[in-house]
Design an enzyme around this catalytic site. Structure first.
Site, PDB file in Angstrom:
ATOM      1  N   ASN A 125       0.799   2.964  -2.749  1.00  0.00           N
ATOM      2  CA  ASN A 125       0.591   4.310  -3.549  1.00  0.00           C
ATOM      3  C   ASN A 125      -0.097   4.436  -2.917  1.00  0.00           C
ATOM      4  O   ASN A 125      -0.710   6.032  -2.802  1.00  0.00           O
ATOM      5  CB  ASN A 125       0.400   3.151  -4.649  1.00  0.00           C
ATOM      6  CG  ASN A 125       1.250   3.191  -5.731  1.00  0.00           C
ATOM      7  OD1 ASN A 125       1.504   4.207  -5.942  1.00  0.00           O
ATOM      8  ND2 ASN A 125       2.433   1.969  -5.677  1.00  0.00           N
ATOM      9  N   GLY A 175       0.766  -1.082  -0.021  1.00  0.00           N
ATOM     10  CA  GLY A 175      -0.394  -0.350  -0.503  1.00  0.00           C
ATOM     11  C   GLY A 175       0.788   1.744   0.191  1.00  0.00           C
ATOM     12  O   GLY A 175       0.158   2.492   0.365  1.00  0.00           O
ATOM     13  N   ASP A 218      -3.537  -4.526 -19.121  1.00  0.00           N
ATOM     14  CA  ASP A 218      -2.024  -3.043 -18.975  1.00  0.00           C
ATOM     15  C   ASP A 218      -2.345  -2.197 -20.559  1.00  0.00           C
ATOM     16  O   ASP A 218      -1.558  -1.892 -20.837  1.00  0.00           O
ATOM     17  CB  ASP A 218      -0.886  -3.229 -18.806  1.00  0.00           C
ATOM     18  CG  ASP A 218      -0.443  -3.785 -17.651  1.00  0.00           C
ATOM     19  OD1 ASP A 218      -1.688  -3.700 -16.373  1.00  0.00           O
ATOM     20  OD2 ASP A 218      -0.097  -4.878 -17.563  1.00  0.00           O
ATOM     21  N   ASP A 230      -9.322  -0.827 -19.976  1.00  0.00           N
ATOM     22  CA  ASP A 230     -10.330  -1.695 -20.272  1.00  0.00           C
ATOM     23  C   ASP A 230     -10.200  -3.559 -20.033  1.00  0.00           C
ATOM     24  O   ASP A 230      -9.226  -4.224 -19.360  1.00  0.00           O
ATOM     25  CB  ASP A 230      -9.803  -0.757 -21.678  1.00  0.00           C
ATOM     26  CG  ASP A 230      -8.227  -1.493 -22.325  1.00  0.00           C
ATOM     27  OD1 ASP A 230      -8.068  -2.319 -22.095  1.00  0.00           O
ATOM     28  OD2 ASP A 230      -8.602  -1.465 -23.215  1.00  0.00           O
ATOM     29  N   GLU A 231     -10.563  -3.769 -20.996  1.00  0.00           N
ATOM     30  CA  GLU A 231     -10.982  -4.959 -20.877  1.00  0.00           C
ATOM     31  C   GLU A 231      -9.657  -6.231 -21.121  1.00  0.00           C
ATOM     32  O   GLU A 231      -9.526  -7.184 -20.848  1.00  0.00           O
ATOM     33  CB  GLU A 231     -11.919  -5.574 -22.449  1.00  0.00           C
ATOM     34  CG  GLU A 231     -13.659  -5.323 -21.900  1.00  0.00           C
ATOM     35  CD  GLU A 231     -13.580  -3.855 -22.514  1.00  0.00           C
ATOM     36  OE1 GLU A 231     -13.109  -2.898 -22.571  1.00  0.00           O
ATOM     37  OE2 GLU A 231     -14.921  -3.224 -21.857  1.00  0.00           O
ATOM     38  N   GLY A 232      -7.968  -5.072 -21.581  1.00  0.00           N
ATOM     39  CA  GLY A 232      -6.907  -6.339 -21.701  1.00  0.00           C
ATOM     40  C   GLY A 232      -6.639  -6.164 -20.626  1.00  0.00           C
ATOM     41  O   GLY A 232      -6.809  -5.446 -19.929  1.00  0.00           O
ATOM     42  N   ASN A 241      -5.423   3.144 -13.030  1.00  0.00           N
ATOM     43  CA  ASN A 241      -4.262   2.155 -13.055  1.00  0.00           C
ATOM     44  C   ASN A 241      -2.948   2.175 -12.796  1.00  0.00           C
ATOM     45  O   ASN A 241      -2.316   2.869 -13.453  1.00  0.00           O
ATOM     46  CB  ASN A 241      -4.020   0.233 -13.489  1.00  0.00           C
ATOM     47  CG  ASN A 241      -2.858  -1.104 -12.813  1.00  0.00           C
ATOM     48  OD1 ASN A 241      -3.460  -1.687 -11.984  1.00  0.00           O
ATOM     49  ND2 ASN A 241      -2.226  -1.803 -13.893  1.00  0.00           N
ATOM     50  N   HIS A 245       1.294   1.497 -13.253  1.00  0.00           N
ATOM     51  CA  HIS A 245       1.920  -0.009 -13.672  1.00  0.00           C
ATOM     52  C   HIS A 245       3.192   0.641 -14.021  1.00  0.00           C
ATOM     53  O   HIS A 245       3.684   1.264 -14.084  1.00  0.00           O
ATOM     54  CB  HIS A 245       1.877  -0.652 -15.196  1.00  0.00           C
ATOM     55  CG  HIS A 245       2.515  -1.665 -15.752  1.00  0.00           C
ATOM     56  ND1 HIS A 245       2.114  -3.603 -14.985  1.00  0.00           N
ATOM     57  CD2 HIS A 245       3.651  -2.019 -15.891  1.00  0.00           C
ATOM     58  CE1 HIS A 245       2.994  -4.404 -15.592  1.00  0.00           C
ATOM     59  NE2 HIS A 245       4.126  -3.197 -16.085  1.00  0.00           N
TER      60      HIS A 245
HETATM   61  C1  GAR Z   1       2.976  -1.110  -7.163  1.00  0.00           C
HETATM   62  O1  GAR Z   1       4.812  -0.892  -7.916  1.00  0.00           O
HETATM   63  C2  GAR Z   1       2.416  -1.065  -8.520  1.00  0.00           C
HETATM   64  O2  GAR Z   1       3.273  -0.374  -9.515  1.00  0.00           O
HETATM   65  C3  GAR Z   1       2.488  -2.836  -8.789  1.00  0.00           C
HETATM   66  O3  GAR Z   1       2.535  -3.473  -7.658  1.00  0.00           O
HETATM   67  C4  GAR Z   1       3.028  -2.592  -6.818  1.00  0.00           C
HETATM   68  C5  GAR Z   1       2.476  -2.430  -5.450  1.00  0.00           C
HETATM   69  O4  GAR Z   1       2.801  -1.915  -4.857  1.00  0.00           O
HETATM   70  N1  GAR Z   1       1.469  -3.012  -9.725  1.00  0.00           N
HETATM   71  C6  GAR Z   1       1.521  -4.457 -10.715  1.00  0.00           C
HETATM   72  O5  GAR Z   1       1.938  -5.009 -10.799  1.00  0.00           O
HETATM   73  C7  GAR Z   1       0.036  -4.007 -11.796  1.00  0.00           C
HETATM   74  N2  GAR Z   1       0.269  -4.985 -12.201  1.00  0.00           N
HETATM   75  P1  GAR Z   1       2.157  -0.634  -3.307  1.00  0.00           P
HETATM   76  O6  GAR Z   1       1.266  -1.786  -2.762  1.00  0.00           O
HETATM   77  O7  GAR Z   1       3.496  -0.946  -2.235  1.00  0.00           O
HETATM   78  O8  GAR Z   1       1.498  -0.338  -4.076  1.00  0.00           O
END
Ligand code: GAR
Length: 207
Positions: free
Chosen positions: A13, A11, A150, A146-148, A107, A109
């Site tokens: 982010n 968490g 990333d 969207d549906e894909g 999202n 990424h």
């Molecule tokens: C982050 O690096 C985020 O970008 C990644 O997971 C981590 C979560 O960290 N997300 C993905 O890979 C999505 N495909 P956090 O829980 O400390 O925010």
């Protein structure tokens, strides 16, 4: 604007979003709920510490994926949010949720899409892929869902240098500090201030 933040793990982010709402860098935004698929996610503690409603909806508690998908969407809908923020959420978003929240789910990424993204690229695996290919620049991307996997319209990207001697963990931390924790809050603020539109699959940001 009222948002839901969906999380699976640490968490950081989510924390960046909470901090920037409190500091005023994100305008006119409140977190209505934090939803985790994982009861042990530290992100749930962060939410509680900030006085934010935190709930867990786990696939493990439902007999089928459809049952989980229905429960997840029903739970989300009770909060009447304007935007759903996936902040390290490792669950595939149900098709019906994407339909009901078209261009209202974002999202983060941890790479420069379209590099190192799609099925199998999540968390540390992204940074392992970056290091094994030997690219010199990576970064993060904030995009609509969207549906894909990333594939949705890109809102913001920020580049980060790969350095000699990086491990996946060191690189992950640099990408978070220099890119993710900056562009995700920025994207939320831009959306809250009505600056973002999507036309023909491309994002436009007004000054
Ligand atoms: C982050 O690096 C985020 O970008 C990644 O997971 C981590 C979560 O960290 N997300 C993905 O890979 C999505 N495909 P956090 O829980 O400390 O925010």
């Amino acid at each position: 604007m009222k948002i839901a933040v969906c999380v699976s793990g640490g968490g950081t982010n989510l924390q960046a979003i909470i901090d920037k709402i409190n500091s005023g860098e994100i305008h006119d935004t409140e977190i209505g709920v934090v939803i985790s698929n994982n009861a042990n996610a530290y992100a749930l503690e962060r939410a509680k510490n900030a006085g934010i409603e935190a709930v867990c909806v786990s696939p493990k508690d439902f007999p089928t994926r459809e049952d989980f998908n229905d429960a997840f969407l029903r739970k989300l809908n009770t909060y009447n949010v304007d935007l759903v923020v996936l902040a390290g959420f490792l669950v595939v978003i149900p098709k019906e949720m994407i339909r009901q929240y078209r261009n209202r789910i974002i999202n983060i990424h941890p790479s420069l899409i379209p590099s190192f993204c799609g099925t199998g690229y999540y968390g540390l695996k992204v940074h392992e892929g970056v290091l094994s290919r030997g690219v010199k620049v990576t970064g993060a991307t904030c995009h609509f869902v969207d549906e894909g996997t990333d594939t949705g319209p890109i809102i913001l990207q920020k580049a980060v240098e790969v350095k000699e001697g990086d491990t996946p963990e060191i690189l992950q931390r640099r990408v978070m500090e220099e890119a993710e924790w900056i562009i995700m809050p920025q994207a939320i603020d831009l959306i809250a201030r009505g600056k973002v539109s999507v036309e023909s699959g491309h994002v436009h940001i007004r000054e």
